[in-house]
Design a protein around this motif. Structure first.
Motif, mmCIF file in Angstrom:
data_model
loop_
_atom_site.group_PDB
_atom_site.id
_atom_site.type_symbol
_atom_site.label_atom_id
_atom_site.label_comp_id
_atom_site.label_asym_id
_atom_site.label_seq_id
_atom_site.Cartn_x
_atom_site.Cartn_y
_atom_site.Cartn_z
ATOM 1 N N ARG A 41 0.838 -1.217 0.000
ATOM 2 C CA ARG A 41 0.000 0.000 0.000
ATOM 3 C C ARG A 41 0.866 1.257 0.000
ATOM 4 N NH1 ARG A 41 -4.877 1.186 3.583
ATOM 5 N NH2 ARG A 41 -3.485 0.751 5.338
ATOM 6 N N THR A 42 1.950 1.230 0.746
ATOM 7 C CA THR A 42 2.876 2.372 0.775
ATOM 8 C C THR A 42 3.457 2.619 -0.612
ATOM 9 O OG1 THR A 42 3.481 1.940 3.089
ATOM 10 C CG2 THR A 42 5.021 3.262 1.787
ATOM 11 N N PHE A 43 3.792 1.528 -1.308
ATOM 12 C CA PHE A 43 4.341 1.635 -2.662
ATOM 13 C C PHE A 43 3.326 2.289 -3.601
ATOM 14 C CE2 PHE A 43 4.499 -0.293 -6.924
ATOM 15 C CZ PHE A 43 5.746 0.146 -7.349
ATOM 16 N N PHE A 44 2.081 1.839 -3.560
ATOM 17 C CA PHE A 44 1.054 2.373 -4.451
ATOM 18 C C PHE A 44 0.648 3.809 -4.080
ATOM 19 C CE2 PHE A 44 0.053 -2.201 -5.338
ATOM 20 C CZ PHE A 44 0.274 -2.143 -6.704
ATOM 21 N N ALA A 45 0.738 4.129 -2.786
ATOM 22 C CA ALA A 45 0.339 5.474 -2.345
ATOM 23 C C ALA A 45 1.311 6.540 -2.834
ATOM 24 C CB ALA A 45 0.231 5.521 -0.823
ATOM 25 N N SER A 46 2.607 6.216 -2.908
ATOM 26 C CA SER A 46 3.649 7.135 -3.402
ATOM 27 C C SER A 46 3.575 8.509 -2.756
ATOM 28 C CB SER A 46 3.535 7.274 -4.935
ATOM 29 O OG SER A 46 3.678 6.042 -5.565
ATOM 30 N N GLY A 47 3.513 8.517 -1.429
ATOM 31 C CA GLY A 47 3.494 9.781 -0.704
ATOM 32 C C GLY A 47 2.107 10.272 -0.350
ATOM 33 N N ARG A 48 1.077 9.772 -1.038
ATOM 34 C CA ARG A 48 -0.305 10.142 -0.696
ATOM 35 C C ARG A 48 -0.764 9.311 0.499
ATOM 36 N NH1 ARG A 48 -3.696 8.229 -4.365
ATOM 37 N NH2 ARG A 48 -2.162 6.867 -5.362
ATOM 38 N N SER A 49 -1.972 9.596 0.987
ATOM 39 C CA SER A 49 -2.545 8.806 2.066
ATOM 40 C C SER A 49 -2.929 7.421 1.552
ATOM 41 C CB SER A 49 -3.791 9.505 2.644
ATOM 42 O OG SER A 49 -4.458 8.652 3.553
ATOM 43 N N LYS A 50 -2.581 6.394 2.310
ATOM 44 C CA LYS A 50 -2.932 5.031 1.921
ATOM 45 C C LYS A 50 -4.440 4.804 1.955
ATOM 46 C CE LYS A 50 0.031 2.934 4.794
ATOM 47 N NZ LYS A 50 0.832 1.844 5.410
ATOM 48 N N ASP A 51 -5.137 5.634 2.712
ATOM 49 C CA ASP A 51 -6.603 5.501 2.809
ATOM 50 C C ASP A 51 -7.321 5.910 1.526
ATOM 51 O OD1 ASP A 51 -6.381 4.634 5.430
ATOM 52 O OD2 ASP A 51 -6.478 6.668 6.241
ATOM 53 N N ASP A 52 -6.606 6.577 0.626
ATOM 54 C CA ASP A 52 -7.225 7.057 -0.611
ATOM 55 C C ASP A 52 -7.033 6.115 -1.793
ATOM 56 O OD1 ASP A 52 -8.039 9.359 0.713
ATOM 57 O OD2 ASP A 52 -6.195 10.447 0.214
ATOM 58 N N LEU A 53 -6.422 4.954 -1.542
ATOM 59 C CA LEU A 53 -6.166 4.008 -2.630
ATOM 60 C C LEU A 53 -7.466 3.433 -3.187
ATOM 61 C CD1 LEU A 53 -3.103 1.993 -1.260
ATOM 62 C CD2 LEU A 53 -3.095 3.698 -3.084
ATOM 63 N N GLY A 54 -7.491 3.183 -4.491
ATOM 64 C CA GLY A 54 -8.660 2.612 -5.152
ATOM 65 C C GLY A 54 -8.687 1.096 -5.045
ATOM 66 N N PRO A 55 -9.684 0.450 -5.664
ATOM 67 C CA PRO A 55 -9.863 -1.003 -5.531
ATOM 68 C C PRO A 55 -8.730 -1.842 -6.119
ATOM 69 C CG PRO A 55 -11.421 -0.080 -7.136
ATOM 70 C CD PRO A 55 -10.791 1.069 -6.420
ATOM 71 N N ILE A 56 -8.165 -1.425 -7.260
ATOM 72 C CA ILE A 56 -7.102 -2.225 -7.889
ATOM 73 C C ILE A 56 -5.842 -2.282 -7.024
ATOM 74 C CG2 ILE A 56 -5.621 -2.501 -9.916
ATOM 75 C CD1 ILE A 56 -8.597 -3.134 -10.357
ATOM 76 N N PRO A 57 -5.331 -1.125 -6.521
ATOM 77 C CA PRO A 57 -4.180 -1.199 -5.615
ATOM 78 C C PRO A 57 -4.467 -2.013 -4.348
ATOM 79 C CG PRO A 57 -4.446 1.035 -6.419
ATOM 80 C CD PRO A 57 -5.652 0.279 -6.861
ATOM 81 N N LEU A 58 -5.707 -1.925 -3.824
ATOM 82 C CA LEU A 58 -6.058 -2.713 -2.637
ATOM 83 C C LEU A 58 -6.059 -4.206 -2.943
ATOM 84 C CD1 LEU A 58 -8.913 -0.615 -0.970
ATOM 85 C CD2 LEU A 58 -6.592 -0.961 -0.115
ATOM 86 N N LEU A 59 -6.616 -4.576 -4.104
ATOM 87 C CA LEU A 59 -6.615 -5.985 -4.521
ATOM 88 C C LEU A 59 -5.187 -6.510 -4.667
ATOM 89 C CD1 LEU A 59 -9.432 -6.168 -7.232
ATOM 90 C CD2 LEU A 59 -9.279 -7.615 -5.203
ATOM 91 N N LEU A 60 -4.345 -5.743 -5.327
ATOM 92 C CA LEU A 60 -2.956 -6.163 -5.544
ATOM 93 C C LEU A 60 -2.187 -6.227 -4.234
ATOM 94 C CD1 LEU A 60 -2.143 -4.133 -8.803
ATOM 95 C CD2 LEU A 60 -2.599 -6.588 -8.608
ATOM 96 N N SER A 61 -2.438 -5.267 -3.339
ATOM 97 C CA SER A 61 -1.750 -5.245 -2.035
ATOM 98 C C SER A 61 -2.173 -6.432 -1.185
ATOM 99 C CB SER A 61 -2.059 -3.937 -1.301
ATOM 100 O OG SER A 61 -1.556 -2.834 -2.007
ATOM 101 N N GLY A 62 -3.484 -6.711 -1.174
ATOM 102 C CA GLY A 62 -3.969 -7.869 -0.430
ATOM 103 C C GLY A 62 -3.419 -9.165 -0.985
ATOM 104 N N GLY A 63 -3.376 -9.269 -2.315
ATOM 105 C CA GLY A 63 -2.809 -10.458 -2.946
ATOM 106 C C GLY A 63 -1.340 -10.633 -2.624
ATOM 107 N N PHE A 64 -0.603 -9.525 -2.601
ATOM 108 C CA PHE A 64 0.826 -9.577 -2.274
ATOM 109 C C PHE A 64 1.023 -10.015 -0.821
ATOM 110 C CE2 PHE A 64 4.783 -7.428 -0.820
ATOM 111 C CZ PHE A 64 5.679 -8.106 -1.629
ATOM 112 N N GLY A 65 0.207 -9.468 0.093
ATOM 113 C CA GLY A 65 0.307 -9.850 1.501
ATOM 114 C C GLY A 65 0.013 -11.322 1.707
ATOM 115 N N GLY A 66 -1.031 -11.822 1.038
ATOM 116 C CA GLY A 66 -1.361 -13.241 1.151
ATOM 117 C C GLY A 66 -0.272 -14.131 0.596
#
Length: 311
Positions: free
Chosen positions: A205-230
């Motif tokens: 999530r930090t990688f996809f946020a690139s300095g922005r708030s992680k809470d503002d990430l859309g569905p695709i970055p969340l899906l990819l982040s969750g998949g990476f964590g799993g």
């Protein structure tokens, strides 16, 4: 309306339940293949062979054996996990001496997730034991480990295995503590595994946020982040999970050795690679199911917070 600790815990618990449901609906067929290949590695040539033979022998429903306990397991585990995750984040803040509103680092979040998983294990172990036994019941019959005429057939119907028949069998054979067969191996899997799970998720999530708030990430970055964590979780602890599955499934046919005894037996008789049997369906499931889990968790959590804030 101000969200206090009790309301926040209820939100995390409910969002965790939503995530657990999404996880099972997305990944159950791959989880079934994983358990079959872990427990009987010599019975299938690979993932495709496992899918084809399961479909021919049992039908499409064979992929969803154990879905009821899987739903119970994942809803219970993720409800407790995410509720305790919030509490453990506060504990980590106290340990490092920062304000309760301060954002934790990815490493600190990973530690909080690892602590939280120990509590989730207590509700996960019984339901996962029932799930694994249902998923591997057909293979137990084919291998002759469940033999007609033995006492074990008094508590289980070999043609139609139900959740209740397995639950009743465990109680009759081993008592309530029988549901905690494989508890030590479950703990050995969960505690380090969820360090990598939450660490991988937050790092992504930090990688996809690139300095922005992680809470503002859309569905695709969340899906990819969750998949990476799993994926991080299962790569780290897969051999432990393989031993756990064997203990929980094979113990219904008689006395089964503990974690170290089962681990040593597998390595001596089948080789180290046997501990990685079923890894392919696991990694497919890990990415898809955990992507769905975090997407459902984050969006349901945001929705509930927004509804409460509107009052």
């Amino acid at each position: 309306m101000r969200i206090n600790s009790a309301i926040q815990a209820a939100i995390d618990l409910t969002a965790g339940a939503a995530g657990g449901t999404a996880c099972v609906v997305t990944g159950q067929p791959f989880d079934t293949a994983k358990v079959k290949m872990q427990t009987f590695p010599n019975m299938y040539k690979g993932l495709v062979d496992c899918f084809v033979r399961t479909y021919k022998q049992v039908g499409f429903r064979g992929f969803y054996k154990g879905t009821t306990p899987a739903l119970l397991a994942n809803i219970a585990e993720n409800s407790v996990l995410f509720m305790c995750y919030g509490f453990c984040q506060q504990i980590v803040r106290r340990i490092v001496g920062v304000d309760r509103k301060t954002k934790l680092s990815d490493l600190q979040n990973a530690a909080a997730g690892s602590f939280a998983s120990a509590f989730a294990t207590l509700v996960l172990c019984p339901t996962e034991l029932v799930k694994c036994r249902l998923q591997a019941m057909h293979e137990m019959q084919l291998s002759g480990k469940i033999i007609q005429g033995h006492n074990i057939t008094n508590w289980i119907n070999l043609s139609i295995s139900t959740v209740w028949s397995v639950v009743k069998g465990v109680i009759q054979k081993d008592g309530p503590l029988g549901f905690y067969r494989g508890l030590s191996s479950t703990l050995l899997r969960e505690v380090p595994g969820y360090f990598f799970f939450f660490g991988g998720y937050e790092l992504s999530r930090t990688f996809f946020a690139s300095g922005r708030s992680k809470d503002d990430l859309g569905p695709i970055p969340l899906l990819l982040s969750g998949g990476f964590g799993g994926s991080c979780l299962w790569i780290a602890v897969y051999p432990v999970d393989c031993v756990k599955s064997r203990i929980q499934v094979l113990s219904m046919a008689g006395k089964q050795a503990g974690f170290m005894g089962t681990f040593v037996t597998v390595v001596r008789t089948e080789g180290v690679l046997a501990l990685y049997s079923g890894l392919t369906p696991t990694m497919i499931r890990a990415f898809l199911a955990n992507g769905a889990l975090f997407l459902a968790y984050e969006y349901s959590r945001k929705l509930m917070i927004k509804q409460i804030d509107s009052y």
